[in-house]
Design an enzyme around this catalytic site. Structure first.
Site, PDB file in Angstrom:
ATOM      1  N   HIS A  30      14.078   0.173  11.905  1.00  0.00           N
ATOM      2  CA  HIS A  30      14.692  -1.164  11.961  1.00  0.00           C
ATOM      3  C   HIS A  30      15.416  -1.347  13.304  1.00  0.00           C
ATOM      4  O   HIS A  30      15.323  -2.409  13.929  1.00  0.00           O
ATOM      5  CB  HIS A  30      15.741  -1.324  10.855  1.00  0.00           C
ATOM      6  CG  HIS A  30      15.200  -1.357   9.458  1.00  0.00           C
ATOM      7  ND1 HIS A  30      15.629  -0.500   8.475  1.00  0.00           N
ATOM      8  CD2 HIS A  30      14.277  -2.170   8.870  1.00  0.00           C
ATOM      9  CE1 HIS A  30      15.008  -0.788   7.330  1.00  0.00           C
ATOM     10  NE2 HIS A  30      14.179  -1.780   7.538  1.00  0.00           N
ATOM     11  N   SER A  33      12.496   2.660   4.405  1.00  0.00           N
ATOM     12  CA  SER A  33      13.742   2.986   3.704  1.00  0.00           C
ATOM     13  C   SER A  33      13.475   3.765   2.428  1.00  0.00           C
ATOM     14  O   SER A  33      14.250   4.655   2.070  1.00  0.00           O
ATOM     15  CB  SER A  33      14.501   1.699   3.366  1.00  0.00           C
ATOM     16  OG  SER A  33      14.824   1.008   4.536  1.00  0.00           O
ATOM     17  N   ARG A  76       4.121  -2.037  11.027  1.00  0.00           N
ATOM     18  CA  ARG A  76       3.917  -0.613  11.308  1.00  0.00           C
ATOM     19  C   ARG A  76       2.449  -0.245  11.279  1.00  0.00           C
ATOM     20  O   ARG A  76       1.939   0.461  12.117  1.00  0.00           O
ATOM     21  CB  ARG A  76       4.664   0.242  10.276  1.00  0.00           C
ATOM     22  CG  ARG A  76       6.143   0.236  10.475  1.00  0.00           C
ATOM     23  CD  ARG A  76       6.867   0.596   9.212  1.00  0.00           C
ATOM     24  NE  ARG A  76       6.737  -0.469   8.234  1.00  0.00           N
ATOM     25  CZ  ARG A  76       7.392  -0.515   7.080  1.00  0.00           C
ATOM     26  NH1 ARG A  76       8.191   0.469   6.752  1.00  0.00           N
ATOM     27  NH2 ARG A  76       7.236  -1.526   6.265  1.00  0.00           N
TER      28      ARG A  76
END
Ligand code: ADP
Length: 160
Positions: free
Chosen positions: A17, A128, A90
């Site tokens: 992030h 995450s 990504r």
């Protein structure tokens, strides 16, 4: 002045992030990192804790502001006078969901422009949930998250 919103769960914020945030600050005058409650995910950190992690990790960036919202992103964008939404890409696996969100947000409010940024390749496998998973089993996540988040995950999962 171009204001951009970078929305996400940030549960917790990772170096992936932060890579996106740093790139966004080179393009936009103001970047609002906005924490949102993802109703399909049970969070580890409260909104307040996540806001605190983000503020602490971005304190050296003048252009970064931190906020949160609970309704539609397009409404929050209107309230903040922002028309740009930043998302990270990504891998191809991100693409389908992100395309749907971007097109739906544009449908809801035509002037919304979604900008996709790609992180350094060393963060492309990072998210995450994998960080939470590793931390929950006592693994080392110090290469993936700021030290404050590392410490607080250990406290959450009662790891000494
Ligand atoms: P959400 O629940 O909205 O997907 P996340 O916090 O998981 O919230 O992600 C917010 C945004 O950050 C998404 O656009 C996601 O693709 C991007 N992102 C998450 N991890 C990374 C990473 N390692 N590198 C680049 N972008 C990332």
């Amino acid at each position: 002045m171009t204001k951009a919103i970078y929305p996400g769960s940030f549960d917790p914020i990772t170096y992936g992030h932060l890579d996106i945030i740093e790139r966004a600050t080179t393009i936009f005058d103001e970047v609002i990192v906005a924490v949102t409650q993802n109703l399909t995910k049970t969070p580890v950190f409260t909104i307040e804790e996540r806001l605190n992690h983000i503020s602490e990790s971005t304190k050296d960036y003048d252009r970064v502001k931190v906020g949160c919202f609970s309704g539609l992103l397009v409404d929050f964008a209107r309230q903040e006078n922002a028309t740009v939404v930043i998302r990270g890409l990504r891998a191809v696996s991100d693409f389908e969901y992100e395309l749907q969100m971007a097109l739906m947000n544009r449908r809801l409010r035509e002037e919304i422009v979604t900008v996709f940024l790609m992180p350094n390749e060393k963060f492309t496998y990072l998210n995450s949930s994998i960080v939470r998973e590793i931390a929950g089993h006592g693994g080392d996540i110090s290469n993936f998250v700021p030290s404050m988040v590392d410490e607080q995950l250990k406290i959450k999962f009662k790891i000494t």
